[in-house]
Scaffold this active site. Structure first.
Site, PDB file in Angstrom:
ATOM      1  CB  SER A  46      -1.138  -0.259   1.119  1.00  0.00           C
ATOM      2  OG  SER A  46      -1.202   1.356   1.346  1.00  0.00           O
ATOM      3  CB  CYS A 103      14.043  -2.984   3.484  1.00  0.00           C
ATOM      4  SG  CYS A 103      12.547  -2.679   2.779  1.00  0.00           S
TER       5      CYS A 103
END
Length: 377
Positions: A198, A324
Site C-alpha cells: 500500500s 529496507c
C-alpha cells in the site's frame, strides 16, 4: 524540502486518508465476528478484494491481505512451498531481488532448501536463457521481481511466466514497485502468486496483499489460523485495506498520464546532467523496459552516501538504494550484479519521482548536483 524518494515510500493521498478515517469510524468491527458489525467489515473487505483483483485481471478469491510488501513476499513463497512435493527442494531467484526475498531464501538454505541465484545481464534483465540454466528436476518455485526498486528495470514477466508454466514450476513475482503503475495481467503473465504493498502507491503503511491463483495449492504457515482463509493470523486492518484499495484504484486510473509525466521528467534530468557535463551515469535500459520514475545513477568520483547527505543539507531528499537496506554498509547488491565494481556501487544514488514532482524540482536537483561537484573538488 523537495522529496525525490518515492520508491522508498509515498505520502498518503487525501482520498486514501479520508477513506481511512471514514471506515475506521464506520467499519471498526472484527470481520470474523458473527454480529452485524463483523458482517459489515467482512462485506467491505470482500468488496476491496473484488476491486484489487480486477486491477490485475485476477479472481477475488485469490486476494489475501497482509501487513505490507515484505510480509507478502515471505508468506506467498512459504505458503506455496508448503504445498509442493517434499522432494522438490530447489528454488530459483535473481541476485537483484528485494532484501525481504533475498534474506528469506538465504534462511531457507538452512532448512533443507537449495537456492540458485540467476544474474541479470549488464542492463539488469533476467533472460530466459540464463533462467533455463538454473532449472532442475527438483525446482519447486521461481521468484523474479517485476520492477526493480533500485534501477527501475521491468522484467519480461509474461515471457518468464509462459516458460515456467510449460515446465510446471510455480512462479511468484514481487510486484511492489509496479502494482497500479504499469499494466499487470495475471492471466497473460502466467503468475501463480504476486505481492504488492500500500505505502508505495499513496496508501497507508502497514497494509499489503498477496494474490494466489485459486487453482494453485498452498498450505498455511501456521496451522489453525482462521483469518484470511488461514493465510495470515491476526485481526484484519479493515480501514487500512479500504484506504489501500482506494489509493490503488485512483493510481491505476491515472497510470498512463503519470507514466507520461515521469518519462518527460526523466528525459529532462538526463538532458540537464549532459548539459552540465556532470559525471553521472544513468543505469538501466530503454524506457519501454523501465519504470521512468526510478532513476538509478552512478555519480562517478563521489560516494553516494555523501551525495545523499549533501542533497539533504540543501533541502532535497534522495536515497542510496532500497530503504529496507538503509544502515547497511554493503554496496548495492543490484549494482554489483550489473558487473560493476564495489567502488562504482558505492557511488550509486537513486532519484525517484512521484505525484507532484515538477520540472522545477529536477532543475533544483541538478543545480544541487553541480554545486556538490564543485564543493567536493
Amino acid at each position: 524540502m523537495i522529496y525525490l524518494d518515492f520508491a522508498a515510500t509515498t505520502p498518503i493521498s487525501e482520498t486514501a486518508l479520508e477513506a481511512y478515517v471514514k471506515y475506521a469510524k464506520s467499519h471498526f468491527g472484527n470481520s470474523k465476528s458473527l454480529h452485524d458489525f463483523g458482517g459489515d467489515a467482512e462485506q467491505l473487505l470482500n468488496h476491496c478484494r473484488e476491486i484489487l483483483a480486477k486491477l490485475i485481471n485476477g479472481d477475488h478469491e485469490g486476494i489475501y491481505f497482509t501487513s505490507g510488501g515484505s510480509e507478502s513476499n515471505i508468506l506467498a513463497i512459504q505458503s506455496l512451498l508448503n504445498g509442493t512435493e517434499q522432494a522438490k527442494k530447489h528454488i530459483v531467484t535473481s541476485t537483484i531481488e528485494h532484501s525481504s526475498i533475498h534474506n528469506f531464501l538465504k534462511n531457507l538454505q538452512n532448512n533443507g532448501y537449495t537456492v540458485s541465484f540467476v544474474r541479470p545481464d549488464k542492463h539488469g534483465r533476467i533472460t530466459i536463457n540464463s533462467l533455463e540454466k538454473m532449472i532442475r528436476n527438483d525446482t519447486a518455485l521461481v521468484s523474479i521481481q517485476h520492477g526493480n526498486s533500485e534501477i527501475g528495470i521491468i522484467q519480461n514477466i509474461e515471457e518468464i511466466g509462459s516458460f515456467l508454466k510449460e515446465k510446471a514450476i510455480l512462479f511468484h513475482s514481487d510486484c511492489v514497485q509496479t502494482f497500479a503503475k504499469v499494466p499487470i495481467d495475471v492471466e497473460k503473465m502466467k503468475i501463480d502468486a504476486l505481492s504488492f504493498s500500500s505505502h508505495k502507491i499513496y496508501g497507508p503503511k502497514g497494509v499489503g496483499a498477496v494474490y494466489i491463483d485459486p487453482s494453485v495449492y498452498w498450505v498455511p504457515i501456521i496451522e489453525g489460523t482462521t483469518h484470511e482463509k488461514g493465510f495470515r493470523p491476526g485481526t484484519i486492518n479493515t480501514p487500512g485495506i479500504a484506504s489501500f484499495t482506494i489509493a490503488a484504484k485512483s493510481l491505476h486510473d491515472e497510470m498512463k498520464a503519470l507514466q507520461s509525466q515521469f518519462t518527460k521528467l526523466r528525459k529532462l534530468f538526463i538532458e540537464l546532467i549532459a548539459k552540465e557535463q556532470l559525471p553521472i551515469e544513468v543505469l538501466g535500459t530503454p524506457q519501454s523496459e523501465q519504470l521512468p520514475a526510478i532513476i538509478g545513477c552512478i555519480f562517478k568520483g563521489i560516494e553516494g552516501q555523501y551525495i545523499m547527505l549533501e542533497c539533504n543539507r540543501k533541502g532535497i531528499a534522495i536515497s542510496t538504494g532500497s530503504a529496507c537496506q538503509a544502515g547497511m554498509q554493503e554496496p548495492s547488491r543490484t549494482v554489483i550484479s550489473l558487473d560493476r565494481t564495489k567502488e562504482e556501487a558505492a557511488q550509486y544514488i537513486r532519484v525517484s519521482l512521484g505525484i507532484g514532482t515538477t520540472e522545477e524540482d529536477i532543475l533544483q536537483l541538478v543545480e544541487a548536483f553541480s554545486q556538490i561537484r564543485e564543493e567536493y573538488h
